[in-house]
Design a protein around this motif. Sequence first.
Motif, mmCIF file in Angstrom:
data_model
loop_
_atom_site.group_PDB
_atom_site.id
_atom_site.type_symbol
_atom_site.label_atom_id
_atom_site.label_comp_id
_atom_site.label_asym_id
_atom_site.label_seq_id
_atom_site.Cartn_x
_atom_site.Cartn_y
_atom_site.Cartn_z
ATOM 1 N N THR A 40 0.900 -1.235 0.038
ATOM 2 C CA THR A 40 0.108 0.088 -0.052
ATOM 3 C C THR A 40 0.812 1.248 0.087
ATOM 4 O OG1 THR A 40 -1.815 -1.218 1.075
ATOM 5 C CG2 THR A 40 -2.061 1.257 1.121
ATOM 6 N N CYS A 41 0.615 1.990 -0.921
ATOM 7 C CA CYS A 41 1.556 3.193 -1.018
ATOM 8 C C CYS A 41 0.730 4.526 -0.622
ATOM 9 C CB CYS A 41 1.944 3.507 -2.437
ATOM 10 S SG CYS A 41 2.932 2.400 -3.022
ATOM 11 N N TYR A 42 1.122 5.395 -0.012
ATOM 12 C CA TYR A 42 0.252 6.656 0.383
ATOM 13 C C TYR A 42 1.466 7.741 0.594
ATOM 14 C CZ TYR A 42 2.583 5.325 4.984
ATOM 15 O OH TYR A 42 3.568 5.010 5.915
ATOM 16 N N LEU A 43 1.062 8.909 0.854
ATOM 17 C CA LEU A 43 1.475 10.142 0.737
ATOM 18 C C LEU A 43 1.678 10.758 2.140
ATOM 19 C CD1 LEU A 43 0.282 12.287 -2.287
ATOM 20 C CD2 LEU A 43 2.362 10.875 -2.141
ATOM 21 N N GLU A 44 2.781 11.349 2.614
ATOM 22 C CA GLU A 44 2.856 11.748 3.778
ATOM 23 C C GLU A 44 2.231 12.948 3.911
ATOM 24 O OE1 GLU A 44 4.080 10.250 6.587
ATOM 25 O OE2 GLU A 44 4.779 8.510 5.377
ATOM 26 N N ARG A 45 1.757 13.653 5.258
ATOM 27 C CA ARG A 45 1.029 15.077 5.397
ATOM 28 C C ARG A 45 2.023 15.964 4.599
ATOM 29 N NH1 ARG A 45 -2.776 16.948 8.341
ATOM 30 N NH2 ARG A 45 -2.682 19.383 8.804
ATOM 31 N N ASP A 46 3.167 16.082 4.499
ATOM 32 C CA ASP A 46 3.705 17.283 3.943
ATOM 33 C C ASP A 46 3.779 17.053 2.521
ATOM 34 O OD1 ASP A 46 5.696 15.020 4.106
ATOM 35 O OD2 ASP A 46 7.202 16.147 3.910
ATOM 36 N N GLU A 47 3.823 16.003 1.841
ATOM 37 C CA GLU A 47 3.492 15.568 0.482
ATOM 38 C C GLU A 47 2.239 15.851 -0.095
ATOM 39 O OE1 GLU A 47 6.352 11.733 -0.218
ATOM 40 O OE2 GLU A 47 4.730 11.519 0.763
ATOM 41 N N VAL A 48 1.090 15.866 0.692
ATOM 42 C CA VAL A 48 -0.131 16.126 0.583
ATOM 43 C C VAL A 48 -0.205 17.757 0.366
ATOM 44 C CG1 VAL A 48 -2.299 16.146 1.056
ATOM 45 C CG2 VAL A 48 -1.238 13.950 1.170
ATOM 46 N N LEU A 69 -9.285 16.167 -5.373
ATOM 47 C CA LEU A 69 -8.208 15.573 -4.217
ATOM 48 C C LEU A 69 -8.673 15.891 -2.932
ATOM 49 C CD1 LEU A 69 -5.196 17.188 -6.104
ATOM 50 C CD2 LEU A 69 -5.779 14.916 -5.963
ATOM 51 N N MET A 70 -9.453 16.941 -2.506
ATOM 52 C CA MET A 70 -10.014 16.852 -0.996
ATOM 53 C C MET A 70 -10.722 15.684 -0.776
ATOM 54 S SD MET A 70 -10.399 20.893 -0.605
ATOM 55 C CE MET A 70 -10.851 20.865 1.043
ATOM 56 N N PHE A 71 -11.654 15.428 -1.658
ATOM 57 C CA PHE A 71 -12.632 14.134 -1.381
ATOM 58 C C PHE A 71 -11.683 13.045 -1.459
ATOM 59 C CE2 PHE A 71 -15.076 10.881 -3.453
ATOM 60 C CZ PHE A 71 -16.133 10.777 -2.555
ATOM 61 N N LEU A 72 -10.548 12.827 -2.333
ATOM 62 C CA LEU A 72 -9.916 11.685 -2.313
ATOM 63 C C LEU A 72 -9.271 11.620 -0.646
ATOM 64 C CD1 LEU A 72 -8.340 11.445 -5.750
ATOM 65 C CD2 LEU A 72 -9.996 9.790 -4.818
ATOM 66 N N TYR A 73 -8.617 12.681 -0.351
ATOM 67 C CA TYR A 73 -7.883 12.667 0.595
ATOM 68 C C TYR A 73 -8.735 12.503 2.187
ATOM 69 C CZ TYR A 73 -4.762 14.256 4.478
ATOM 70 O OH TYR A 73 -3.772 14.335 5.406
#
Length: 96
Positions: A40-48, A69-73
């Motif tokens: 499972t790949c995900y973005l860290e908060r600073d990347e978001v 993007l806000m909906f996905l996040y």
Amino acid sequence: MSDRARNVARFLHVCRGPDGAVGGRTRRRHPRKRRQTATTCYLERDEVEQLFDGLPRDGKPATREKALLMFLYNTGTRATEVIGLTVDQLVLTSSP
């Protein structure tokens, strides 16, 4: 020998265990396929935050991209799930 009898004989041969018994706990098991589990790949908060900072700020496409993007996040929905989503399936009221 009829086809049916031949099939039953094959079945019994496959089910025969090492001690010659048919069925029960002694039957031969077929090996399971082994495959590597997907990571499972995900973005860290600073990347978001960098992603949102890099979005265009003006125009309808910018608003659409930011909303998507806000909906996905915020929901954790996969992109493939969003593709099939219709407006009727959205609840656009605030929760208590």
